[in-house]
Design a protein around this motif. Structure first.
Motif, PDB file in Angstrom:
ATOM      1  N   THR A  23       0.828  -1.211   0.000  1.00  0.00           N
ATOM      2  CA  THR A  23       0.000   0.000   0.000  1.00  0.00           C
ATOM      3  C   THR A  23       0.858   1.254   0.000  1.00  0.00           C
ATOM      4  O   THR A  23       0.611   2.198  -0.769  1.00  0.00           O
ATOM      5  N   GLY A  24       1.870   1.285   0.848  1.00  0.00           N
ATOM      6  CA  GLY A  24       2.752   2.452   0.909  1.00  0.00           C
ATOM      7  C   GLY A  24       3.480   2.695  -0.401  1.00  0.00           C
ATOM      8  O   GLY A  24       3.601   3.839  -0.853  1.00  0.00           O
ATOM      9  N   TYR A  25       3.971   1.631  -1.005  1.00  0.00           N
ATOM     10  CA  TYR A  25       4.721   1.771  -2.266  1.00  0.00           C
ATOM     11  C   TYR A  25       3.845   2.360  -3.367  1.00  0.00           C
ATOM     12  O   TYR A  25       4.225   3.325  -4.046  1.00  0.00           O
ATOM     13  N   ARG A  66       2.871   6.048  -2.682  1.00  0.00           N
ATOM     14  CA  ARG A  66       3.964   6.988  -2.969  1.00  0.00           C
ATOM     15  C   ARG A  66       4.135   7.193  -4.466  1.00  0.00           C
ATOM     16  O   ARG A  66       4.351   8.320  -4.927  1.00  0.00           O
ATOM     17  N   ALA A  67       4.028   6.100  -5.209  1.00  0.00           N
ATOM     18  CA  ALA A  67       4.145   6.215  -6.663  1.00  0.00           C
ATOM     19  C   ALA A  67       3.014   7.054  -7.234  1.00  0.00           C
ATOM     20  O   ALA A  67       3.219   7.886  -8.122  1.00  0.00           O
ATOM     21  N   HIS A  68       1.793   6.837  -6.704  1.00  0.00           N
ATOM     22  CA  HIS A  68       0.641   7.606  -7.182  1.00  0.00           C
ATOM     23  C   HIS A  68       0.773   9.079  -6.815  1.00  0.00           C
ATOM     24  O   HIS A  68       0.490   9.969  -7.629  1.00  0.00           O
ATOM     25  N   ALA A  69       1.230   9.374  -5.595  1.00  0.00           N
ATOM     26  CA  ALA A  69       1.392  10.765  -5.162  1.00  0.00           C
ATOM     27  C   ALA A  69       2.455  11.480  -5.982  1.00  0.00           C
ATOM     28  O   ALA A  69       2.307  12.649  -6.337  1.00  0.00           O
ATOM     29  N   GLY A 116      -8.855  10.086  -3.306  1.00  0.00           N
ATOM     30  CA  GLY A 116      -9.549   9.037  -4.040  1.00  0.00           C
ATOM     31  C   GLY A 116      -8.598   8.001  -4.588  1.00  0.00           C
ATOM     32  O   GLY A 116      -8.886   6.802  -4.562  1.00  0.00           O
ATOM     33  N   GLY A 117      -7.433   8.454  -5.060  1.00  0.00           N
ATOM     34  CA  GLY A 117      -6.439   7.524  -5.582  1.00  0.00           C
ATOM     35  C   GLY A 117      -5.880   6.625  -4.495  1.00  0.00           C
ATOM     36  O   GLY A 117      -5.662   5.421  -4.713  1.00  0.00           O
ATOM     37  N   ALA A 118      -5.635   7.193  -3.316  1.00  0.00           N
ATOM     38  CA  ALA A 118      -5.118   6.396  -2.197  1.00  0.00           C
ATOM     39  C   ALA A 118      -6.124   5.325  -1.782  1.00  0.00           C
ATOM     40  O   ALA A 118      -5.747   4.178  -1.486  1.00  0.00           O
TER      41      ALA A 118
END
Length: 351
Positions: free
Chosen positions: A141-143, A146-149, A188-190
């Protein structure tokens, strides 16, 4: 996503190869059952394959019907109630069916050598499997978040620069609007990423135990044992499919990925039955190696499912502000959860 599907395929093949290990070193005598009837048992196994395949496919497909039937959409009370029921089925499967089986296997009197009689390894393996699932869940989830952010920030910087140069008088208002929009999209992406990780981890846990229970049914030669197992597994796979299907719908995967995940889930138990049929003539469930391998796998699968049911399925919905602010909905999903656990637990009387 392609990498996750390859991992799932590798995991399934690895589990499927375990029968090659458990047919040897049969130090304990094979159990004898006067009620054994190979011909009748084979007929029941074939019936079981089609019943379980049908129930799994229908269960996994039901949440996808929300496009045609509004009552089944992920944002409805009915969907939450059905998902809570399915989570109860999964939880009871782990606590009432798989974990006791693991303790029986790893505490068997046939395991006279080694430390198996001196320490509760089933509980240890289940705990470690739950912790491992937590680690995979949080790291993945974290990976992806971070990539999405990072991607969202890069796009937002470009858009802000373009609008700012287009008109200095309105730059401040435009930048504020873009920032607000970016924050909303990031949230929303998260949430979407979280749903996708949950669906994939749950699928892997389900594959683990589905192959095991399928092999147990396929290896049995007693019709009196197989009959209740067919009913229990059909019921279990149907509602487990609803739970997984609900997670897949919330994850908003592409059609190809949805079909692939549904196919994996639907085929795992029937494939396990076929493997069990193939090894039934040489399989000795009382051999030390078979007891250890089955016991460890049952315990590991139980730990994975306990974590997924409590953390990723139930806590996710029960702690939702929409549920917290609606007393009637809270009552509905709590009752639904208890009914699911009760029905699946009662099946332990027969299977």
């Amino acid at each position: 996503m392609a990498a996750d599907l390859k991992l799932a395929a590798f995991f399934l093949l690895a589990v499927a190869s375990l029968p090659l290990l458990v047919v040897a070193d049969c130090d304990c005598e094979a159990s004898t059952d006067e009620g054994n009837d190979k011909a009748r048992a084979l007929t029941l196994k074939i019936v079981a394959i089609f019943c379980i395949l049908f129930a799994s496919s229908v269960g996994c497909a039901i949440p996808s019907l929300g496009r045609r039937f509004p009552a089944l959409r992920p944002d409805t009370d009915l969907f939450l109630a059905v998902k809570a029921f399915a989570a109860g089925v999964i939880l009871a499967t782990a606590f009432v069916h798989m974990l006791p089986e693991a303790f029986d296997k790893l505490g068997s009197p046939c395991l006279v050598d080694g430390p198996w009689q001196k320490f509760p390894f089933a509980g240890l393996v289940a705990m470690l499997a739950a912790i491992a699932t937590l680690v995979v869940d949080t790291i993945a989830t974290g990976y992806f978040q971070r990539a999405h952010a990072k991607t969202a920030t890069s796009v937002g910087d470009v858009e802000t620069s373009d609008h700012a140069h287009g008109g200095h008088g309105h730059a401040h208002g435009v930048v504020s609007a873009i920032a607000s929009s970016s924050t909303s999209n990031a949230d929303g992406g998260a949430q979407l990423i979280r749903h996708r990780v949950i669906a994939q981890v749950l699928e892997l846990g389900i594959i683990a135990h589905s192959v095991i229970i399928g092999m147990s049914l396929g290896a049995s030669e007693s019709p009196s044992t197989i009959k209740p197992l067919v009913a229990a597994l059909t019921f279990h796979q149907f509602f487990e499919g609803i739970g997984l299907g609900g997670c897949i719908v919330q994850a908003q995967f592409r059609l190809k990925s949805v079909l692939t995940m549904a196919l994996f889930f639907s085929l795992t138990t029937p494939v396990g039955v076929v493997i069990g049929i193939g090894i039934s003539s040489t399989y000795n469930e009382n051999s030390p190696r078979a007891l250890i391998i089955e016991g460890v796998l049952h315990a590991a699968a139980a730990g994975i499912l306990i974590y997924m049911a409590l953390v990723d399925l139930l806590a996710e919905d029960f702690m939702n502000p929409r549920v917290q602010n609606n007393g009637r909905l809270q009552l509905i999903i709590n009752v639904s959860l208890l009914v699911g656990t009760a029905l699946m637990s009662m099946l332990a009387i027969w299977a």
